[in-house]
Design a protein around this motif. Sequence first.
Motif, short mmCIF file in Angstrom:
data_model
loop_
_atom_site.label_atom_id
_atom_site.label_comp_id
_atom_site.label_asym_id
_atom_site.label_seq_id
_atom_site.Cartn_x
_atom_site.Cartn_y
_atom_site.Cartn_z
N TYR A 289 12.47 89.76 49.21
CA TYR A 289 12.33 89.77 50.67
C TYR A 289 12.86 88.48 51.27
O TYR A 289 12.62 87.40 50.75
N HIS A 290 13.56 88.60 52.41
CA HIS A 290 14.10 87.41 53.06
C HIS A 290 13.43 87.07 54.40
O HIS A 290 13.75 86.05 55.00
N ALA A 291 12.55 87.88 54.91
CA ALA A 291 11.77 87.63 56.13
C ALA A 291 12.59 87.61 57.42
O ALA A 291 12.19 86.99 58.41
N TYR A 292 13.77 88.27 57.45
CA TYR A 292 14.54 88.49 58.68
C TYR A 292 15.02 87.21 59.37
O TYR A 292 14.78 87.01 60.56
N PRO A 293 15.71 86.31 58.66
CA PRO A 293 16.24 85.11 59.33
C PRO A 293 17.42 85.45 60.23
O PRO A 293 18.11 86.44 60.02
N ASN A 294 17.65 84.58 61.24
CA ASN A 294 18.79 84.83 62.15
C ASN A 294 19.32 83.53 62.73
O ASN A 294 19.65 83.45 63.91
N ASN A 295 19.38 82.49 61.90
CA ASN A 295 19.90 81.20 62.39
C ASN A 295 21.04 80.74 61.49
O ASN A 295 20.94 80.78 60.27
N ILE A 296 22.14 80.29 62.10
CA ILE A 296 23.33 79.88 61.37
C ILE A 296 23.15 78.46 60.85
O ILE A 296 22.55 77.61 61.51
N ASN A 297 23.68 78.19 59.67
CA ASN A 297 23.58 76.85 59.08
C ASN A 297 24.65 75.92 59.67
O ASN A 297 25.65 75.60 59.02
N SER A 312 13.81 89.50 64.51
CA SER A 312 14.18 88.47 63.53
C SER A 312 13.61 87.11 63.92
O SER A 312 13.25 86.87 65.08
N PHE A 313 13.55 86.22 62.93
CA PHE A 313 13.11 84.84 63.15
C PHE A 313 14.34 84.02 63.57
O PHE A 313 15.21 83.75 62.75
N GLU A 314 14.37 83.61 64.82
CA GLU A 314 15.58 83.01 65.38
C GLU A 314 15.82 81.59 64.91
O GLU A 314 16.95 81.10 64.93
N THR A 315 14.78 80.85 64.49
CA THR A 315 14.96 79.47 64.01
C THR A 315 15.03 79.39 62.49
O THR A 315 15.27 78.31 61.95
N MET A 316 14.82 80.50 61.79
CA MET A 316 14.87 80.51 60.32
C MET A 316 16.31 80.66 59.86
O MET A 316 17.00 81.59 60.28
N TYR A 317 16.76 79.76 59.01
CA TYR A 317 18.16 79.77 58.58
C TYR A 317 18.40 80.84 57.52
O TYR A 317 17.52 81.14 56.70
N TYR A 397 11.33 77.81 69.39
CA TYR A 397 11.01 76.53 68.76
C TYR A 397 10.23 76.75 67.47
O TYR A 397 9.30 77.56 67.43
N ARG A 398 10.60 76.03 66.43
CA ARG A 398 10.01 76.13 65.10
C ARG A 398 9.00 74.99 64.91
O ARG A 398 9.32 73.82 65.15
N TYR A 399 7.80 75.33 64.46
CA TYR A 399 6.76 74.31 64.28
C TYR A 399 5.84 74.71 63.13
O TYR A 399 6.02 75.77 62.51
N GLY A 400 4.88 73.87 62.82
CA GLY A 400 3.94 74.19 61.73
C GLY A 400 4.43 73.68 60.39
O GLY A 400 5.08 72.64 60.28
N GLY A 401 4.13 74.43 59.32
CA GLY A 401 4.38 74.00 57.95
C GLY A 401 5.83 73.71 57.63
O GLY A 401 6.12 72.92 56.73
#
Length: 421
Positions: A289-297, A312-317, A397-401
Amino acid sequence: MLKRCIFLFFMLFALFAQSQYETDNVVIKKDSLKRKAFLQHLGQGYFPTKYLNLDLRYLIKYNQYEGIRTGLGFLTNDDFSEKYRVNSYIVYGFRDHRFKYSIGGGFRVLESTNTWINLAYTDDLQETGSTKFITDGRHFQFFEPRLLNITLFHKHITKSVSLEHELHNKLLLETQFAVSKIEPTYNYNFNVNGNSYSNFDITTAKASLAWSPFDIWKTTNENITHKHGYPKFSLQYTKSIKNAFGGDFNFSKIDFKTNIKIGDEDNAFSEITLVSGLTNGNAPLTHLYHAYPNNINKETILQRFSVAGLTSFETMYFNEFFSDKFATIQFKHFLKPFYISQRFKPQLVLISRYAVGDISKPEQHENISFSSLNKGYTESGIELNKLFFGFGLSLTYRYGGYHLENLDDNIALKFTFNISL
């Protein structure tokens, strides 16, 4: 006598006018129904013709591996046959210079329960780490934002046979048996007990249930109308069988999804989506599973500017996380659209997403690096949709762990695109 003739003339004229009015009404109603059916087909991604519905999903797409991908697909309709169907497509990738195709069909064995047996042969690509519920209804987007930037695909040649059966008009069961030859398009080896696999065969048996307990079905004037009710639930079990038809691995997967909608779409409403999955055994990266990332490196916010997805997770690469067990929950609250004019009704959406996961044997996956989701991943943001021809803006915005040291790396600014027929 003259009065009677005049009276009779007006009576006949009135009857003719009424008849003509009713005929015109029938024509208008038929035209309206045809137009509605045509728009429904387009909304599902089909262009209807006499015997075939042309599949618009295959006309043109773009991704990092194939570049431009273009082709044509079709599905036969009821005018062709109500007992048999054929669905196929062929596409070509201009960057990898390969044709991909699928040839499939089915036949109905029981009308009362809408029971079909389907066969398919597919030679195509699939995104690594993606999971599909075989009972999922057809979803069509004019373009798929995540697809533009996906880099990890695997080739697969899959032969499958499936059975779909309505246990109830609110409960659908589908089973599938498939044999696949898998070849990752990237440098990857899967190490199992000292044996290293760069490509592999997988034999799977699947059973999937889709339950919509609050859907409403009505039959009026021989027309059947369907109104979606929430929540909806999907549950799927997958078993990979070693040594069956050449299968290389033993593993099992269980996947769950529920969609909840609260409120009225004409006013303020909320959507909640929960997805979870658990894998047990020796599963290669292709089936995790990749958890639906949608951010370009890319380095800067503007370099990462693209189009936001729907779930999708917009801040997850991309390729940042892979898990053999995970859960995500996404919350969207849609405020009532701002009525500026009849054609200009922008809408503000509040968003929050959370993902958690883990992987038990990361050392099995060689030549590729990724992280675990065991700290819990959180992002929140807003969308302002339908500003211009269906386009809007998204800020997340990405925050937390998994908050990153560089502030800019935690921010995603993107277009949104929302349009419906």
